[in-house]
Design an enzyme around this catalytic site. Structure first.
Site, PDB file in Angstrom:
ATOM      1  N   LYS A  44      -2.440  -2.031  -3.198  1.00 28.43           N
ATOM      2  CA  LYS A  44      -3.499  -1.172  -2.631  1.00 28.43           C
ATOM      3  C   LYS A  44      -3.102   0.289  -2.805  1.00 28.43           C
ATOM      4  CE  LYS A  44      -6.030  -0.218   1.648  1.00 28.43           C
ATOM      5  NZ  LYS A  44      -6.676  -0.819   2.816  1.00 28.43           N
TER       6      LYS A  44
ATOM      7  N   GLU B 241       0.820  -1.218   0.000  1.00 30.99           N
ATOM      8  CA  GLU B 241       0.000   0.000   0.000  1.00 30.99           C
ATOM      9  C   GLU B 241       0.854   1.268   0.000  1.00 30.99           C
ATOM     10  OE1 GLU B 241      -2.766   0.406   3.297  1.00 30.99           O
ATOM     11  OE2 GLU B 241      -3.621   2.232   2.477  1.00 30.99           O
TER      12      GLU B 241
END
Ligand code: 13P
Length: 340
Positions: free
Chosen positions: A219, A177
């Site tokens: 992500k 992420e």
């Protein structure tokens, strides 16, 4: 017990029609959320709230995995069933946030680097014993005057790749992420430029550190203008700019991309995902891994009241369903009104 096959589990996390619930708020962040509805952030209130989400009937139709915080992975439902087992029994993969948060980056004014690599191999082994099947690590890239620096992007990408390689070694699917924040007054073009550079450097590091792309989930942020930017963009513009950026920088071997919501409203986050999935065919699954955009109305509807658990669950079930529909471009805004 789900086998720790990272390629199979990564595919399952981004399976069509489903997405991930990010319920891994740290103790400080969940306190903010509970403060917002006037509920004291005790361990048992945190447990009760997470139980509300995880026991929502039918949520598994649209939820493939849940990201947990360390405390939550060690908690159980009222009847004593550990949350990790409760989720696995519903065919929902339990995951765990393993980073230790974004700290000031030495030698830089105002930028952050995410910590948590020391002792990570040992912590991952314990998380496997506790039933985790995937992990999450969030890097934060801020846009402002003169930032981000290449130094900040590289330091964060290096840490993300070290974390991802260790997770895969342990049989856990890493959610990688790199979040470019939507705070600030920059326009969408500036967000595109920074997101593109961040993804490029991140995938360079993932390759250098021998991370198996088929066994991870990306992500990212969507490509959006800053919240304080005077010129906001249409849903279609955001969708086109985001998909263009991802096509340039995310290898097709990655099975899926699960967006964070990052401060968008629930309906914006759903509408953007829906529009992107209408732009196919795409080389990867485009899914969601929302925190606030799956929980905001559920928190409000619950309000900490025992007799409002069903109302909280209905709100969560609705958001899960709307985002499940957005996975195939089948969401329409009037479905919100019909449910109200
Ligand atoms: P938001 O969707 O609220 O941005 O949270 C997702 C997340 O897990 C951030 O790390």
């Amino acid at each position: 017990m789900t086998g720790l096959d990272i390629v199979a589990n990564a595919a399952k996390m981004v399976a069509p029609g489903r997405g991930i619930l990010a319920a891994d708020e740290s103790t400080g962040t969940i306190q903010k959320r509970l403060d917002g509805i006037g509920v004291e952030s005790t361990e048992d209130n945190r447990r009760a709230y997470r139980q509300l989400l995880f026991t929502t009937a039918g949520a598994e139709a649209h939820i493939s995995g849940v990201i947990l915080f360390d405390e939550t992975l060690r908690q159980a439902a009222d009847d004593g069933t550990p949350f990790s087992k409760l989720l696995l029994d519903k065919d929902i993969l339990p995951g765990i946030k393993v980073d230790k948060g974004a700290k000031d980056l030495a030698g830089s004014l105002g930028e952050k680097v995410t910590e948590g690599l020391d002792g990570l191999r040992e912590r991952l082994a314990e998380y496997v014993d506790l039933g985790a099947t995937f992990t999450k690590w969030r890097a934060v890239i801020d846009i402002g005057a003169g930032i981000p620096s290449r130094y900040c992007i590289e330091a964060n990408a290096h840490a993300l790749a070290r974390y991802a390689a260790l997770s895969q070694e342990a049989g856990l699917v890493p959610i990688v992420e790199p979040e470019v924040l939507m705070d600030g007054d920059h326009d969408i073009e500036r967000c595109r430029e920074v997101t593109e550079e961040t993804l490029q450097v991140t995938f360079d590091q993932l390759a250098n550190q021998r991370v198996l792309l088929e066994g991870m989930v990306l992500k990212p942020n969507m490509v959006l203008p800053g919240k304080k930017c005077a010129s906001q963009n249409s849903v279609e513009e955001v969708a086109e700019m985001t998909v263009k950026t991802l096509r340039r920088r995310v290898p097709a071997a990655v099975p899926g991309i699960a967006f964070l919501s990052g401060g968008q409203s629930e309906e914006e986050a759903t509408a953007h995902l829906n529009a992107m999935n209408g732009l196919g065919p795409l080389p990867w699954e485009l899914s969601f891994s929302y925190g606030r955009a799956l929980q905001a109305s559920a928190l409000q509807a619950w309000g900490g009241k025992a007799d409002a658990v069903a109302a909280g669950q209905a709100a969560f079930a609705h958001r899960a369903k709307m985002n499940g529909l957005a996975r195939s471009g089948d969401y329409q805004a009037d479905m919100e009104r019909d449910a109200a």
